[in-house]
Motif scaffolding. Structure first.
Motif, PDB file in Angstrom:
ATOM      1  N   LEU A 198       0.608  -1.248  -0.026  1.00  0.00           N
ATOM      2  CA  LEU A 198      -0.017   0.019  -0.124  1.00  0.00           C
ATOM      3  C   LEU A 198       0.943   1.264   0.193  1.00  0.00           C
ATOM      4  O   LEU A 198       0.456   2.123  -0.693  1.00  0.00           O
ATOM      5  CB  LEU A 198      -0.937  -0.122   1.166  1.00  0.00           C
ATOM      6  CG  LEU A 198      -1.995  -1.024   1.165  1.00  0.00           C
ATOM      7  CD1 LEU A 198      -2.647  -1.231   2.633  1.00  0.00           C
ATOM      8  CD2 LEU A 198      -3.002  -0.900  -0.094  1.00  0.00           C
ATOM      9  N   GLU A 199       2.047   1.321   0.623  1.00  0.00           N
ATOM     10  CA  GLU A 199       2.950   2.251   0.807  1.00  0.00           C
ATOM     11  C   GLU A 199       3.612   2.558  -0.402  1.00  0.00           C
ATOM     12  O   GLU A 199       3.865   3.649  -1.048  1.00  0.00           O
ATOM     13  CB  GLU A 199       3.894   2.192   1.895  1.00  0.00           C
ATOM     14  CG  GLU A 199       3.330   2.235   3.137  1.00  0.00           C
ATOM     15  CD  GLU A 199       4.256   2.037   4.251  1.00  0.00           C
ATOM     16  OE1 GLU A 199       5.359   1.373   3.848  1.00  0.00           O
ATOM     17  OE2 GLU A 199       4.036   2.337   5.564  1.00  0.00           O
ATOM     18  N   ALA A 200       3.841   1.420  -1.268  1.00  0.00           N
ATOM     19  CA  ALA A 200       4.654   1.595  -2.669  1.00  0.00           C
ATOM     20  C   ALA A 200       3.678   1.915  -3.663  1.00  0.00           C
ATOM     21  O   ALA A 200       3.901   2.620  -4.726  1.00  0.00           O
ATOM     22  CB  ALA A 200       5.206   0.270  -3.019  1.00  0.00           C
ATOM     23  N   HIS A 201       2.341   1.608  -3.584  1.00  0.00           N
ATOM     24  CA  HIS A 201       1.139   2.030  -4.534  1.00  0.00           C
ATOM     25  C   HIS A 201       0.142   3.083  -4.084  1.00  0.00           C
ATOM     26  O   HIS A 201      -1.015   2.358  -3.831  1.00  0.00           O
ATOM     27  CB  HIS A 201       0.778   0.842  -5.345  1.00  0.00           C
ATOM     28  CG  HIS A 201       1.909  -0.163  -5.863  1.00  0.00           C
ATOM     29  ND1 HIS A 201       2.622   0.125  -7.170  1.00  0.00           N
ATOM     30  CD2 HIS A 201       2.528  -1.091  -5.397  1.00  0.00           C
ATOM     31  CE1 HIS A 201       3.441  -0.656  -7.126  1.00  0.00           C
ATOM     32  NE2 HIS A 201       3.588  -1.503  -6.236  1.00  0.00           N
ATOM     33  N   TYR A 258      -1.843   5.542  -5.048  1.00  0.00           N
ATOM     34  CA  TYR A 258      -2.969   5.963  -5.687  1.00  0.00           C
ATOM     35  C   TYR A 258      -2.800   5.464  -7.149  1.00  0.00           C
ATOM     36  O   TYR A 258      -3.659   5.490  -7.990  1.00  0.00           O
ATOM     37  CB  TYR A 258      -2.872   7.452  -5.685  1.00  0.00           C
ATOM     38  CG  TYR A 258      -2.904   8.195  -4.332  1.00  0.00           C
ATOM     39  CD1 TYR A 258      -4.289   8.071  -3.701  1.00  0.00           C
ATOM     40  CD2 TYR A 258      -1.916   9.014  -3.660  1.00  0.00           C
ATOM     41  CE1 TYR A 258      -4.406   8.527  -2.593  1.00  0.00           C
ATOM     42  CE2 TYR A 258      -1.957   9.437  -2.600  1.00  0.00           C
ATOM     43  CZ  TYR A 258      -3.304   9.381  -1.885  1.00  0.00           C
ATOM     44  OH  TYR A 258      -3.455   9.801  -0.664  1.00  0.00           O
ATOM     45  N   GLY A 259      -1.577   4.751  -7.709  1.00  0.00           N
ATOM     46  CA  GLY A 259      -1.602   4.357  -9.139  1.00  0.00           C
ATOM     47  C   GLY A 259      -2.431   2.945  -9.315  1.00  0.00           C
ATOM     48  O   GLY A 259      -2.732   2.341  -8.381  1.00  0.00           O
ATOM     49  N   ASN A 260      -2.170   2.528 -10.503  1.00  0.00           N
ATOM     50  CA  ASN A 260      -2.872   1.517 -11.111  1.00  0.00           C
ATOM     51  C   ASN A 260      -1.816   0.321 -10.616  1.00  0.00           C
ATOM     52  O   ASN A 260      -0.725   0.406 -10.650  1.00  0.00           O
ATOM     53  CB  ASN A 260      -3.102   1.334 -12.448  1.00  0.00           C
ATOM     54  CG  ASN A 260      -4.282   2.285 -12.849  1.00  0.00           C
ATOM     55  OD1 ASN A 260      -5.093   2.658 -12.235  1.00  0.00           O
ATOM     56  ND2 ASN A 260      -4.041   2.924 -13.961  1.00  0.00           N
ATOM     57  N   VAL A 261      -2.360  -0.897 -10.118  1.00  0.00           N
ATOM     58  CA  VAL A 261      -1.651  -2.049  -9.863  1.00  0.00           C
ATOM     59  C   VAL A 261      -1.898  -3.513 -10.567  1.00  0.00           C
ATOM     60  O   VAL A 261      -3.066  -3.385 -11.057  1.00  0.00           O
ATOM     61  CB  VAL A 261      -1.262  -2.110  -8.356  1.00  0.00           C
ATOM     62  CG1 VAL A 261      -0.832  -1.046  -7.532  1.00  0.00           C
ATOM     63  CG2 VAL A 261      -2.540  -2.335  -7.684  1.00  0.00           C
ATOM     64  N   THR A 262      -1.151  -4.217 -10.552  1.00  0.00           N
ATOM     65  CA  THR A 262      -1.325  -5.626 -11.037  1.00  0.00           C
ATOM     66  C   THR A 262      -1.206  -6.474  -9.784  1.00  0.00           C
ATOM     67  O   THR A 262      -0.634  -6.388  -8.845  1.00  0.00           O
ATOM     68  CB  THR A 262      -0.429  -5.893 -12.149  1.00  0.00           C
ATOM     69  OG1 THR A 262       0.920  -6.106 -11.725  1.00  0.00           O
ATOM     70  CG2 THR A 262      -0.521  -5.000 -13.334  1.00  0.00           C
ATOM     71  N   VAL A 263      -1.755  -7.886 -10.315  1.00  0.00           N
ATOM     72  CA  VAL A 263      -1.732  -8.942  -9.457  1.00  0.00           C
ATOM     73  C   VAL A 263      -0.201  -8.983  -8.950  1.00  0.00           C
ATOM     74  O   VAL A 263       0.341  -9.463  -7.756  1.00  0.00           O
ATOM     75  CB  VAL A 263      -2.310 -10.254  -9.780  1.00  0.00           C
ATOM     76  CG1 VAL A 263      -2.035 -11.411  -8.908  1.00  0.00           C
ATOM     77  CG2 VAL A 263      -3.753  -9.990  -9.841  1.00  0.00           C
ATOM     78  N   GLN A 264       0.713  -9.065  -9.952  1.00  0.00           N
ATOM     79  CA  GLN A 264       2.169  -9.450 -10.058  1.00  0.00           C
ATOM     80  C   GLN A 264       2.861  -8.595  -8.956  1.00  0.00           C
ATOM     81  O   GLN A 264       3.829  -8.706  -8.301  1.00  0.00           O
ATOM     82  CB  GLN A 264       2.723  -9.376 -11.360  1.00  0.00           C
ATOM     83  CG  GLN A 264       4.355 -10.146 -11.117  1.00  0.00           C
ATOM     84  CD  GLN A 264       4.381 -11.407 -10.527  1.00  0.00           C
ATOM     85  OE1 GLN A 264       3.532 -12.261 -10.714  1.00  0.00           O
ATOM     86  NE2 GLN A 264       5.239 -11.539  -9.563  1.00  0.00           N
ATOM     87  N   ASP A 265       2.261  -7.151  -8.959  1.00  0.00           N
ATOM     88  CA  ASP A 265       2.991  -6.200  -8.305  1.00  0.00           C
ATOM     89  C   ASP A 265       2.735  -6.514  -6.634  1.00  0.00           C
ATOM     90  O   ASP A 265       3.597  -6.458  -5.940  1.00  0.00           O
ATOM     91  CB  ASP A 265       2.104  -4.671  -8.457  1.00  0.00           C
ATOM     92  CG  ASP A 265       2.419  -4.078  -9.654  1.00  0.00           C
ATOM     93  OD1 ASP A 265       3.472  -4.477 -10.053  1.00  0.00           O
ATOM     94  OD2 ASP A 265       1.727  -3.468 -10.211  1.00  0.00           O
ATOM     95  N   PHE A 266       1.533  -7.192  -6.506  1.00  0.00           N
ATOM     96  CA  PHE A 266       1.344  -7.245  -5.059  1.00  0.00           C
ATOM     97  C   PHE A 266       1.897  -8.588  -4.693  1.00  0.00           C
ATOM     98  O   PHE A 266       2.791  -8.607  -3.641  1.00  0.00           O
ATOM     99  CB  PHE A 266      -0.202  -7.675  -5.066  1.00  0.00           C
ATOM    100  CG  PHE A 266      -0.597  -8.305  -3.470  1.00  0.00           C
ATOM    101  CD1 PHE A 266      -0.742  -7.560  -2.616  1.00  0.00           C
ATOM    102  CD2 PHE A 266      -1.013  -9.680  -3.202  1.00  0.00           C
ATOM    103  CE1 PHE A 266      -1.086  -7.943  -1.178  1.00  0.00           C
ATOM    104  CE2 PHE A 266      -1.401 -10.124  -1.979  1.00  0.00           C
ATOM    105  CZ  PHE A 266      -1.404  -9.092  -0.874  1.00  0.00           C
ATOM    106  N   LEU A 267       2.343  -9.691  -5.692  1.00  0.00           N
ATOM    107  CA  LEU A 267       2.949 -10.799  -5.367  1.00  0.00           C
ATOM    108  C   LEU A 267       4.446 -10.644  -5.093  1.00  0.00           C
ATOM    109  O   LEU A 267       4.993 -11.066  -4.290  1.00  0.00           O
ATOM    110  CB  LEU A 267       2.653 -11.940  -6.288  1.00  0.00           C
ATOM    111  CG  LEU A 267       1.260 -12.533  -6.304  1.00  0.00           C
ATOM    112  CD1 LEU A 267       1.408 -13.624  -7.427  1.00  0.00           C
ATOM    113  CD2 LEU A 267       0.777 -13.097  -5.083  1.00  0.00           C
ATOM    114  N   SER A 268       4.789  -9.764  -6.172  1.00  0.00           N
ATOM    115  CA  SER A 268       6.475  -9.248  -5.657  1.00  0.00           C
ATOM    116  C   SER A 268       6.630  -8.690  -4.522  1.00  0.00           C
ATOM    117  O   SER A 268       7.553  -8.978  -4.242  1.00  0.00           O
ATOM    118  CB  SER A 268       6.708  -8.381  -7.080  1.00  0.00           C
ATOM    119  OG  SER A 268       6.509  -8.956  -8.209  1.00  0.00           O
ATOM    120  N   LYS A 269       5.717  -7.932  -3.982  1.00  0.00           N
ATOM    121  CA  LYS A 269       6.024  -7.138  -2.797  1.00  0.00           C
ATOM    122  C   LYS A 269       5.943  -8.372  -1.710  1.00  0.00           C
ATOM    123  O   LYS A 269       6.779  -8.406  -0.473  1.00  0.00           O
ATOM    124  CB  LYS A 269       5.242  -6.112  -2.651  1.00  0.00           C
ATOM    125  CG  LYS A 269       5.362  -5.323  -1.103  1.00  0.00           C
ATOM    126  CD  LYS A 269       6.567  -4.575  -1.352  1.00  0.00           C
ATOM    127  CE  LYS A 269       6.622  -3.539  -2.404  1.00  0.00           C
ATOM    128  NZ  LYS A 269       7.998  -3.037  -2.358  1.00  0.00           N
TER     129      LYS A 269
END
Length: 348
Positions: free
Chosen positions: A55-58, A60-71
């Motif tokens: 949540l801190e890294a993203h 307000y921007g658009n995100v993907t499932v892989q963004d979440f898994l990578s974190k």
């Protein structure tokens, strides 16, 4: 619960969580299970830390499932490739993994599933069910026992349940009892004053159906004991009062009908609105304002309610004269705001 798991296994089969065309059941139910099992895999602390970091890294921007898994991989130090493949990309629901999770945390679910296996082998009898009943006191567990094995309960056991069951258990017992026998009537009548509005509502409906000579008495009792403070119960009371011949003047009935019709409006929760639409449609009493409320509901933010509204709209579209009435009301609304309605009307 085990029942919800079975539904997910059946209805969620054939859909992936990374497929945007998958059903709402997949996103809400299978998605929830995926998060539960992800938390189990990485651990509570790392899961919470990973969510916070994501949540801190993203913000307000658009995100993907892989963004979440990578974190999550970064925080936990684990590879989540297998998790992605099994829970997100796979079209089947990982039932065994979910079941193992449940069995390891809930003795009552373990008992319930064991009972199902026993029953599938034609070995369940009242003694077995009674033993299973005493093993765990959770209401949800006992509700499932009632739904699945109600026909095995004997009279003394039913006497006990009618008198001593918890409120959710009592309601389940009532709605699963197909025939209200004479000895049950005074016990169900006592539930008209139960602490739960839901149980009062269920008792009123069943008594109204099975004991016509006493309908007016039951309706009066509900109106005098404070039950009408609950809008859901009041809706049923309005409907049953309209359908009860004795004791209500025509003008009073008109007021009851108007009260029920008003509860399809946006001022009420979607559950109350859905209840009103169902009742009014059942007795053929939807008016123009109700139809307008229904059309507006076909674009509601709640997918459950939106689905209900669209199904009812399509049902009305098939009725004699329904298309003309729907067109007359729909054309007062902007096409761009109600694409579903216009598409269905033009196809009909």
């Amino acid at each position: 619960t085990a029942m919800a798991l079975s539904q997910m296994d059946a209805e969620g089969r054939g859909e992936s969580l990374v497929d945007p065309t998958s059903s709402s059941l997949t996103f809400y139910e299978k998605g929830a299970w995926a998060l539960i099992l992800l938390r189990e895999q990485v651990g509570d602390q790392k899961f919470s830390k990973g969510v916070k970091a994501f949540l801190e890294a993203h913000p307000y921007g658009n995100v993907t499932v892989q963004d979440f898994l990578s974190k999550m991989e970064q925080v936990s130090g684990q590879s989540l490739s297998d998790f992605r493949r099994n829970w997100l990309e796979a079209k089947t629901f990982p039932r065994e993994a979910a079941l193992d999770y449940l069995l390891s945390r809930s003795p009552s679910i373990k008992q319930y599933i064991g009972l199902q296996k026993l029953a599938s082998g034609q070995q369940a009898d009242f003694g077995t069910i009674r033993k299973a009943w005493k093993a765990h006191a959770e209401s949800a567990y006992r509700e499932h026992l009632i739904r699945d094995y109600r026909e095995l309960f004997n009279r003394p056991f039913l006497d006990t349940l009618f008198l001593e069951g918890s409120l959710p258990v009592s309601k389940t017992l009532l709605v699963t009892t197909q025939t209200i026998e004479p000895w049950m009537v005074p016990l169900v009548e006592a539930w008209l004053d139960a602490p739960s509005y839901d149980l009062r509502e269920a008792a009123l409906f069943r008594l109204w159906v099975v004991n016509p000579p006493e309908r007016r008495k039951y309706l009066d009792r509900i109106s005098e004991n404070g039950s009408l403070a609950d809008i859901g119960l009041k809706q049923l009371w309005w409907l049953l009062s309209l359908l009860t011949e004795a004791g209500v003047e025509p003008e009073t009935k008109k007021a009851y009908l108007q009260g029920l019709r008003e509860t399809t409006g946006a001022a009420y929760s979607w559950e109350i609105r859905q209840n009103a639409f169902s009742m009014l449609h059942e007795v053929g009493a939807l008016d123009g304002q109700n139809i307008l409320d229904l059309i507006q509901s076909t674009e509601h933010h709640s997918w459950q309610y939106r689905k209900f509204a669209r199904n009812l709209f399509e049902t009305l579209l098939q009725d004699n004269g329904g298309r003309e009435i729907l067109w007359e009301i729909a054309r007062t609304l902007p096409r761009e705001d109600y694409p579903y309605v216009y598409e269905k009307l033009e196809q009909s």
